[in-house]
Design a protein around this motif. Structure first.
Motif, PDB file in Angstrom:
ATOM      1  N   ARG A  74      -7.176  -2.140  -3.974  1.00  0.00           N
ATOM      2  CA  ARG A  74      -5.743  -2.088  -4.317  1.00  0.00           C
ATOM      3  C   ARG A  74      -5.340  -3.308  -5.138  1.00  0.00           C
ATOM      4  N   ALA A  75      -5.906  -4.461  -4.837  1.00  0.00           N
ATOM      5  CA  ALA A  75      -5.595  -5.671  -5.610  1.00  0.00           C
ATOM      6  C   ALA A  75      -6.071  -5.521  -7.054  1.00  0.00           C
ATOM      7  N   VAL A  76      -7.264  -4.937  -7.227  1.00  0.00           N
ATOM      8  CA  VAL A  76      -7.788  -4.725  -8.576  1.00  0.00           C
ATOM      9  C   VAL A  76      -6.915  -3.713  -9.323  1.00  0.00           C
ATOM     10  N   GLN A  77      -6.502  -2.647  -8.667  1.00  0.00           N
ATOM     11  CA  GLN A  77      -5.651  -1.643  -9.307  1.00  0.00           C
ATOM     12  C   GLN A  77      -4.310  -2.245  -9.727  1.00  0.00           C
ATOM     13  N   ARG A  78      -3.715  -3.070  -8.861  1.00  0.00           N
ATOM     14  CA  ARG A  78      -2.446  -3.715  -9.216  1.00  0.00           C
ATOM     15  C   ARG A  78      -2.629  -4.660 -10.403  1.00  0.00           C
ATOM     16  N   ALA A  79      -3.723  -5.406 -10.418  1.00  0.00           N
ATOM     17  CA  ALA A  79      -3.973  -6.329 -11.533  1.00  0.00           C
ATOM     18  C   ALA A  79      -4.185  -5.567 -12.834  1.00  0.00           C
ATOM     19  N   GLN A  80      -4.918  -4.458 -12.773  1.00  0.00           N
ATOM     20  CA  GLN A  80      -5.139  -3.653 -13.973  1.00  0.00           C
ATOM     21  C   GLN A  80      -3.838  -3.038 -14.460  1.00  0.00           C
ATOM     22  N   ALA A  81      -3.006  -2.574 -13.549  1.00  0.00           N
ATOM     23  CA  ALA A  81      -1.723  -1.996 -13.945  1.00  0.00           C
ATOM     24  C   ALA A  81      -0.828  -3.053 -14.595  1.00  0.00           C
ATOM     25  N   ASP A  87       0.844  -1.193   0.000  1.00  0.00           N
ATOM     26  CA  ASP A  87       0.000   0.000   0.000  1.00  0.00           C
ATOM     27  C   ASP A  87       0.878   1.242   0.000  1.00  0.00           C
ATOM     28  N   ASP A  88       0.829   2.002  -1.098  1.00  0.00           N
ATOM     29  CA  ASP A  88       1.645   3.205  -1.213  1.00  0.00           C
ATOM     30  C   ASP A  88       1.095   4.369  -0.399  1.00  0.00           C
ATOM     31  N   SER A  89      -0.165   4.304   0.008  1.00  0.00           N
ATOM     32  CA  SER A  89      -0.739   5.414   0.768  1.00  0.00           C
ATOM     33  C   SER A  89      -0.297   5.395   2.234  1.00  0.00           C
ATOM     34  N   LEU A  90       0.198   4.276   2.716  1.00  0.00           N
ATOM     35  CA  LEU A  90       0.678   4.191   4.088  1.00  0.00           C
ATOM     36  C   LEU A  90       2.132   4.648   4.160  1.00  0.00           C
ATOM     37  N   GLY A  91       2.441   5.378   5.205  1.00  0.00           N
ATOM     38  CA  GLY A  91       3.819   5.778   5.434  1.00  0.00           C
ATOM     39  C   GLY A  91       4.592   4.670   6.129  1.00  0.00           C
ATOM     40  N   GLY A  92       5.853   4.911   6.344  1.00  0.00           N
ATOM     41  CA  GLY A  92       6.700   3.906   6.976  1.00  0.00           C
ATOM     42  C   GLY A  92       6.283   3.586   8.400  1.00  0.00           C
TER      43      GLY A  92
END
Length: 134
Positions: free
Chosen positions: A73-80, A36-41
């Motif tokens: 997020r899983a759908v977005q990764r699959a589409q990308a 998840d890119d929206s989460l910080g470290g």
């Protein structure tokens, strides 16, 4: 007769499959946290610590708080990935095939044959002129 009744075998299988399902869910949550890119470290570290210290509660809280986003997020990764694959296939299909050797490769081969004495000077010059004319 056996000392292990059929109902006990069924319950053992049930617990085993629940245990496997829980581990799959644990790995899915941990992978989702790190992808998840929206989460910080710090948020990633917090969720990971929460899931490791209190695994059952941590996973349930994560699913309640961020469960809907996991699927999106899983759908977005699959589409990308599909879009990148399609772009690669289109680029590869539209490109010119470079299956044959380049002019530089052909000239290097001719020079090697000439240096070895396999072809004469006249044959070398004729072949070099053909390669450069093509």
């Amino acid at each position: 007769m056996s000392d292990y009744p059929l109902l006990n075998a069924f319950l053992t299988m049930l617990w085993f499959f629940l245990w496997v399902m829980w581990f799959m869910l644990l790995f899915r949550v941990v992978f989702d946290v790190f992808q998840d890119d929206s989460l910080g470290g710090w948020a990633k570290a917090g969720w990971t610590l929460f899931v490791c210290v209190l695994p059952f509660v941590g996973i349930l809280v994560y699913l309640i708080a961020r469960g809907r986003g996991m699927g999106e997020r899983a759908v977005q990764r699959a589409q990308a990935q599909e879009q990148a694959f399609r772009a690669y296939v289109q680029e590869a299909a539209a490109g010119t095939p470079t299956t044959g050797p380049t002019k530089a490769d052909q000239l290097a081969k001719l020079a090697g044959l000439h240096d070895h004495g396999d072809i004469t000077d006249a044959e070398y010059e004729t072949a070099k002129a053909k390669v450069l004319a093509a």
